[in-house]
Scaffold this motif. Sequence first.
Motif, PDB file in Angstrom:
ATOM      1  N   THR A  38      -0.956  -3.377   6.297  1.00  0.00           N
ATOM      2  CA  THR A  38      -0.632  -1.966   6.082  1.00  0.00           C
ATOM      3  C   THR A  38       0.819  -1.791   5.653  1.00  0.00           C
ATOM      4  O   THR A  38       1.115  -1.042   4.718  1.00  0.00           O
ATOM      5  CB  THR A  38      -0.912  -1.149   7.365  1.00  0.00           C
ATOM      6  OG1 THR A  38      -2.289  -1.304   7.703  1.00  0.00           O
ATOM      7  CG2 THR A  38      -0.601   0.314   7.165  1.00  0.00           C
ATOM      8  N   ILE A  39       1.742  -2.482   6.294  1.00  0.00           N
ATOM      9  CA  ILE A  39       3.163  -2.368   5.947  1.00  0.00           C
ATOM     10  C   ILE A  39       3.413  -2.855   4.524  1.00  0.00           C
ATOM     11  O   ILE A  39       4.092  -2.199   3.738  1.00  0.00           O
ATOM     12  CB  ILE A  39       4.022  -3.147   6.969  1.00  0.00           C
ATOM     13  CG1 ILE A  39       4.004  -2.413   8.312  1.00  0.00           C
ATOM     14  CG2 ILE A  39       5.445  -3.326   6.474  1.00  0.00           C
ATOM     15  CD1 ILE A  39       4.544  -3.223   9.468  1.00  0.00           C
ATOM     16  N   ASN A  85       1.895  -0.394   2.048  1.00  0.00           N
ATOM     17  CA  ASN A  85       2.684   0.828   1.896  1.00  0.00           C
ATOM     18  C   ASN A  85       3.736   0.678   0.802  1.00  0.00           C
ATOM     19  O   ASN A  85       4.019   1.622   0.073  1.00  0.00           O
ATOM     20  CB  ASN A  85       3.355   1.207   3.214  1.00  0.00           C
ATOM     21  CG  ASN A  85       2.384   1.743   4.232  1.00  0.00           C
ATOM     22  OD1 ASN A  85       1.269   2.131   3.902  1.00  0.00           O
ATOM     23  ND2 ASN A  85       2.792   1.754   5.486  1.00  0.00           N
ATOM     24  N   LYS A  86       4.307  -0.499   0.693  1.00  0.00           N
ATOM     25  CA  LYS A  86       5.333  -0.754  -0.330  1.00  0.00           C
ATOM     26  C   LYS A  86       4.731  -0.705  -1.734  1.00  0.00           C
ATOM     27  O   LYS A  86       5.392  -0.312  -2.691  1.00  0.00           O
ATOM     28  CB  LYS A  86       5.969  -2.122  -0.054  1.00  0.00           C
ATOM     29  CG  LYS A  86       6.744  -2.731  -1.186  1.00  0.00           C
ATOM     30  CD  LYS A  86       8.114  -2.106  -1.328  1.00  0.00           C
ATOM     31  CE  LYS A  86       8.980  -2.824  -2.328  1.00  0.00           C
ATOM     32  NZ  LYS A  86       8.816  -2.418  -3.686  1.00  0.00           N
ATOM     33  N   VAL A 107       1.631   0.830  -2.747  1.00  0.00           N
ATOM     34  CA  VAL A 107       0.665   1.872  -3.090  1.00  0.00           C
ATOM     35  C   VAL A 107       1.108   2.683  -4.303  1.00  0.00           C
ATOM     36  O   VAL A 107       0.328   2.894  -5.234  1.00  0.00           O
ATOM     37  CB  VAL A 107       0.383   2.801  -1.882  1.00  0.00           C
ATOM     38  CG1 VAL A 107      -0.343   4.061  -2.305  1.00  0.00           C
ATOM     39  CG2 VAL A 107      -0.436   2.075  -0.848  1.00  0.00           C
ATOM     40  N   ALA A 160      -2.304  -2.813  -1.054  1.00  0.00           N
ATOM     41  CA  ALA A 160      -2.355  -1.390  -1.411  1.00  0.00           C
ATOM     42  C   ALA A 160      -3.809  -0.933  -1.517  1.00  0.00           C
ATOM     43  O   ALA A 160      -4.162   0.166  -1.064  1.00  0.00           O
ATOM     44  CB  ALA A 160      -1.614  -1.143  -2.722  1.00  0.00           C
ATOM     45  N   ASN A 196      -5.105  -0.419   1.926  1.00  0.00           N
ATOM     46  CA  ASN A 196      -4.646   0.856   2.487  1.00  0.00           C
ATOM     47  C   ASN A 196      -5.439   2.021   1.931  1.00  0.00           C
ATOM     48  O   ASN A 196      -5.795   2.945   2.668  1.00  0.00           O
ATOM     49  CB  ASN A 196      -3.160   1.073   2.200  1.00  0.00           C
ATOM     50  CG  ASN A 196      -2.276   0.264   3.123  1.00  0.00           C
ATOM     51  OD1 ASN A 196      -2.754  -0.497   3.946  1.00  0.00           O
ATOM     52  ND2 ASN A 196      -0.985   0.422   2.973  1.00  0.00           N
TER      53      ASN A 196
END
Length: 144
Positions: free
Chosen positions: A45-46, A49-50, A52, A123, A126
């Motif tokens: 997830t982390i 996030n970068k 997406v 991504a 996510n």
Amino acid sequence: MMMPANFSAVSENEMTYVIGGGVADYLAPVMESAQWQNFSKNMVTIVGNKYVQGFLDNTVGAMFSGTWKPGVGMAGFGDQFSKIWATNYTNKLGDDTTGFQKFKWGLKGAGNIALNVVGNLAAIYNLGFGTAKNIVNETKFNFV
């Protein structure tokens, strides 16, 4: 010899450890399967996030930009890869570059491209497991 009142002589073979004898036993409990799964999910997830925004820019953003042409939808990813390759390999080449340096920089470029692919896959993860905000729910619209 005088000893303090709370002193007690105990031989080495009579000593016992009440808390197991190791600091790690009570400071850092062992992570089990559930904790490792949570750790893995959080890391994906982390990283995702970068990536997406870039992923959306290169896919949906390119498609709905008003300048999209069929067959060129993935050009943004190609640009990303060529920039990574140039930074890690092409821009470093010179007349005195050795074969070993080329090999080392080539590995570095290929590794960084692979990490970029992993980031874009995170991504996608996510987007698959998250819920996007709907701005209609949070926006007041004024009509004239």
